[in-house]
Design a protein around this motif. Structure first.
Motif, PDB file in Angstrom:
ATOM      1  N   VAL A 191       1.527  19.051  13.201  1.00 22.81           N
ATOM      2  CA  VAL A 191       2.911  19.522  13.217  1.00 22.81           C
ATOM      3  C   VAL A 191       3.648  19.081  14.467  1.00 22.81           C
ATOM      4  O   VAL A 191       4.890  19.073  14.503  1.00 22.81           O
ATOM      5  N   ASP A 192       2.911  18.679  15.510  1.00 18.38           N
ATOM      6  CA  ASP A 192       3.558  18.275  16.759  1.00 18.38           C
ATOM      7  C   ASP A 192       2.938  17.040  17.400  1.00 18.38           C
ATOM      8  O   ASP A 192       3.309  16.653  18.510  1.00 18.38           O
ATOM      9  N   GLY A 193       2.001  16.388  16.713  1.00 19.37           N
ATOM     10  CA  GLY A 193       1.354  15.203  17.257  1.00 19.37           C
ATOM     11  C   GLY A 193       0.259  15.494  18.260  1.00 19.37           C
ATOM     12  O   GLY A 193      -0.335  14.573  18.825  1.00 19.37           O
ATOM     13  N   ARG A 194      -0.025  16.760  18.486  1.00 15.79           N
ATOM     14  CA  ARG A 194      -1.045  17.148  19.466  1.00 15.79           C
ATOM     15  C   ARG A 194      -2.389  17.405  18.767  1.00 15.79           C
ATOM     16  O   ARG A 194      -2.438  17.542  17.540  1.00 15.79           O
ATOM     17  N   PRO A 195      -3.469  17.493  19.564  1.00 15.24           N
ATOM     18  CA  PRO A 195      -4.780  17.798  18.965  1.00 15.24           C
ATOM     19  C   PRO A 195      -4.743  19.110  18.175  1.00 15.24           C
ATOM     20  O   PRO A 195      -3.982  20.025  18.490  1.00 15.24           O
ATOM     21  N   VAL A 196      -5.591  19.185  17.182  1.00 14.16           N
ATOM     22  CA  VAL A 196      -5.614  20.334  16.271  1.00 14.16           C
ATOM     23  C   VAL A 196      -6.947  21.055  16.397  1.00 14.16           C
ATOM     24  O   VAL A 196      -8.011  20.431  16.370  1.00 14.16           O
ATOM     25  N   ARG A 197      -6.886  22.371  16.514  1.00 12.49           N
ATOM     26  CA  ARG A 197      -8.105  23.173  16.506  1.00 12.49           C
ATOM     27  C   ARG A 197      -8.648  23.240  15.086  1.00 12.49           C
ATOM     28  O   ARG A 197      -7.892  23.468  14.141  1.00 12.49           O
ATOM     29  N   ALA A 214       0.837  -1.203   0.000  1.00 13.20           N
ATOM     30  CA  ALA A 214       0.000   0.000   0.000  1.00 13.20           C
ATOM     31  C   ALA A 214       0.867   1.247   0.000  1.00 13.20           C
ATOM     32  O   ALA A 214       1.905   1.317   0.670  1.00 13.20           O
ATOM     33  N   GLU A 215       0.438   2.246  -0.767  1.00 11.99           N
ATOM     34  CA  GLU A 215       1.124   3.531  -0.767  1.00 11.99           C
ATOM     35  C   GLU A 215       0.720   4.309   0.473  1.00 11.99           C
ATOM     36  O   GLU A 215      -0.457   4.356   0.841  1.00 11.99           O
ATOM     37  N   ARG A 216       1.695   4.910   1.132  1.00 10.94           N
ATOM     38  CA  ARG A 216       1.404   5.659   2.355  1.00 10.94           C
ATOM     39  C   ARG A 216       1.058   7.107   2.012  1.00 10.94           C
ATOM     40  O   ARG A 216       1.810   7.789   1.322  1.00 10.94           O
ATOM     41  N   VAL A 217      -0.083   7.549   2.514  1.00 10.97           N
ATOM     42  CA  VAL A 217      -0.553   8.919   2.311  1.00 10.97           C
ATOM     43  C   VAL A 217      -0.626   9.591   3.674  1.00 10.97           C
ATOM     44  O   VAL A 217      -1.330   9.115   4.569  1.00 10.97           O
ATOM     45  N   ALA A 218       0.104  10.675   3.855  1.00 11.16           N
ATOM     46  CA  ALA A 218       0.066  11.439   5.096  1.00 11.16           C
ATOM     47  C   ALA A 218      -0.743  12.708   4.871  1.00 11.16           C
ATOM     48  O   ALA A 218      -0.458  13.479   3.952  1.00 11.16           O
ATOM     49  N   VAL A 219      -1.753  12.922   5.695  1.00  6.22           N
ATOM     50  CA  VAL A 219      -2.620  14.093   5.599  1.00  6.22           C
ATOM     51  C   VAL A 219      -2.256  15.023   6.756  1.00  6.22           C
ATOM     52  O   VAL A 219      -2.410  14.655   7.919  1.00  6.22           O
ATOM     53  N   LEU A 220      -1.766  16.207   6.431  1.00  6.52           N
ATOM     54  CA  LEU A 220      -1.323  17.149   7.456  1.00  6.52           C
ATOM     55  C   LEU A 220      -2.478  18.060   7.857  1.00  6.52           C
ATOM     56  O   LEU A 220      -3.010  18.802   7.036  1.00  6.52           O
ATOM     57  N   ALA A 221      -2.840  17.994   9.134  1.00 11.52           N
ATOM     58  CA  ALA A 221      -3.899  18.850   9.679  1.00 11.52           C
ATOM     59  C   ALA A 221      -3.262  20.019  10.411  1.00 11.52           C
ATOM     60  O   ALA A 221      -2.513  19.823  11.367  1.00 11.52           O
ATOM     61  N   LEU A 222      -3.543  21.220   9.951  1.00 18.12           N
ATOM     62  CA  LEU A 222      -3.007  22.427  10.571  1.00 18.12           C
ATOM     63  C   LEU A 222      -4.081  23.101  11.409  1.00 18.12           C
ATOM     64  O   LEU A 222      -5.278  22.871  11.215  1.00 18.12           O
ATOM     65  N   ASP A 223      -3.668  23.943  12.336  1.00 15.91           N
ATOM     66  CA  ASP A 223      -4.636  24.683  13.135  1.00 15.91           C
ATOM     67  C   ASP A 223      -5.582  25.464  12.220  1.00 15.91           C
ATOM     68  O   ASP A 223      -5.136  26.117  11.263  1.00 15.91           O
TER      69      ASP A 223
END
Length: 315
Positions: free
Chosen positions: A41-47, A4-13
């Motif tokens: 960006v830091d592994g923490r919850p995102v607003r 499987a191809e790995r897809v990373a989805v970046l969630a920003l504030d």
């Protein structure tokens, strides 16, 4: 089955929740072809832009192992010409050669990071002027639903994230799987027209006839010569009225739309059959194989032979 191809989805504030879920919903439904990870960006919850936060399982290290990185939408009031330090540090994890994708205002992030310099791109039509002001080095096309510029793909507002994810799936694994996923998600495999059909404009008079029936009639006759007079005659309108109303509804001229539909039908036949190129040209309404080659190259930048080899490999 291949890995499987790995897809990373970046969630920003300030991430918009609807768009954040699109890659997982579309690519995650592709029979295990993709592993979709959501990170911050830091592994923490995102607003989010809504009244809740989102807990994610991964930090920026997920970007370092991703084959594809998706930057999803953030609230328009958060777009800037320069990135915050933590976002810049997170993007530095992206490995060379990874495919980059943005949804809606995610294009501002890619542009601010320099990934769109000298490239063609798109974003939401309402933010086109602001984007051009911030990033004059990017060739912005606000009229389309998405732009495929090789390793970098950008899409317009909100639901166009569905369009670009289906395009990626079709490009990677062929139209059969993309259509299967589209049916599962109850969305069209591809949409006609561009953003122009969604731009705010005066509502047509309630008595105005639609061109939808004629568009369907034309789709069933793509192999035949279809002039503006034929379309207008079927719709029982003058050619001038039909052309104007068609452009209002679809966002492009009837002639341009016909070419787009013929190219789309040709792509399907190139993917799913072994018919000669000249025969496919006739099936979809191009006079010659040379005409098909010209229009296909103008649309996606490759010849029919190259396109067929790519999708036969995907199949």
């Amino acid at each position: 089955m291949q890995q499987a191809e790995r897809v990373a989805v970046l969630a920003l504030d300030g991430v918009i929740p609807f768009e954040l879920g699109i890659p997982s919903r579309i690519l995650g439904a592709a029979d295990g072809r993709y592993e979709v990870l959501t990170c911050s960006v830091d592994g923490r919850p995102v607003r989010t832009s809504a009244d809740f936060t989102i807990a994610v399982e991964h930090g920026p290290e997920a970007l370092a192992t991703a084959d594809t990185v998706v930057i999803t939408s953030i609230s328009p009031d958060r777009v800037t010409a320069a990135l915050p330090g933590d976002v810049t540090a997170a993007l530095a994890h992206i490995r060379p050669g990874a495919r980059l994708v943005s949804i809606c205002t995610g294009a501002f992030v890619l542009a601010a990071a320099g990934f769109l310099d000298g490239r063609r791109a798109t974003t939401h039509w309402q933010l086109a002027d602001l984007f051009r002001l911030m990033f004059p080095q990017v060739a912005l096309d606000p009229d389309v639903l998405y732009v495929d510029d090789g390793q970098v793909l950008t899409s317009a507002g909100a639901a166009s994230g569905v369009d670009v994810c289906l395009h990626i799936l079709r490009k990677d694994h062929g139209s059969q799987l993309a259509n299967k996923v589209a049916r599962r998600c109850v969305v069209p495999p591809w949409r006609d027209g561009g953003q122009a059909q969604y731009i705010e404009q005066p509502v047509p008079e309630s008595t105005a006839s639609s061109t939808a029936t004629t568009r369907q009639w034309a789709l069933e006759r793509l192999g035949e010569p279809l002039a503006l007079a034929d379309l207008a005659g079927h719709a029982r309108m003058s050619m001038r009225t039909f052309a104007r109303r068609f452009n209002e509804e679809v966002g492009m001229s009837p002639g341009r739309w016909l070419i787009q539909q013929r190219v789309a039908r040709a792509r399907h036949l190139l993917e799913s059959t072994d018919l000669p190129v000249d025969q496919i040209a006739g099936e979809v309404g191009f006079a010659t194989g040379a005409s098909l080659r010209q229009h296909l190259h103008a649309a996606i930048g490759v010849s029919p032979q190259v396109y067929r080899r790519t999708f036969q490999a995907a199949r």
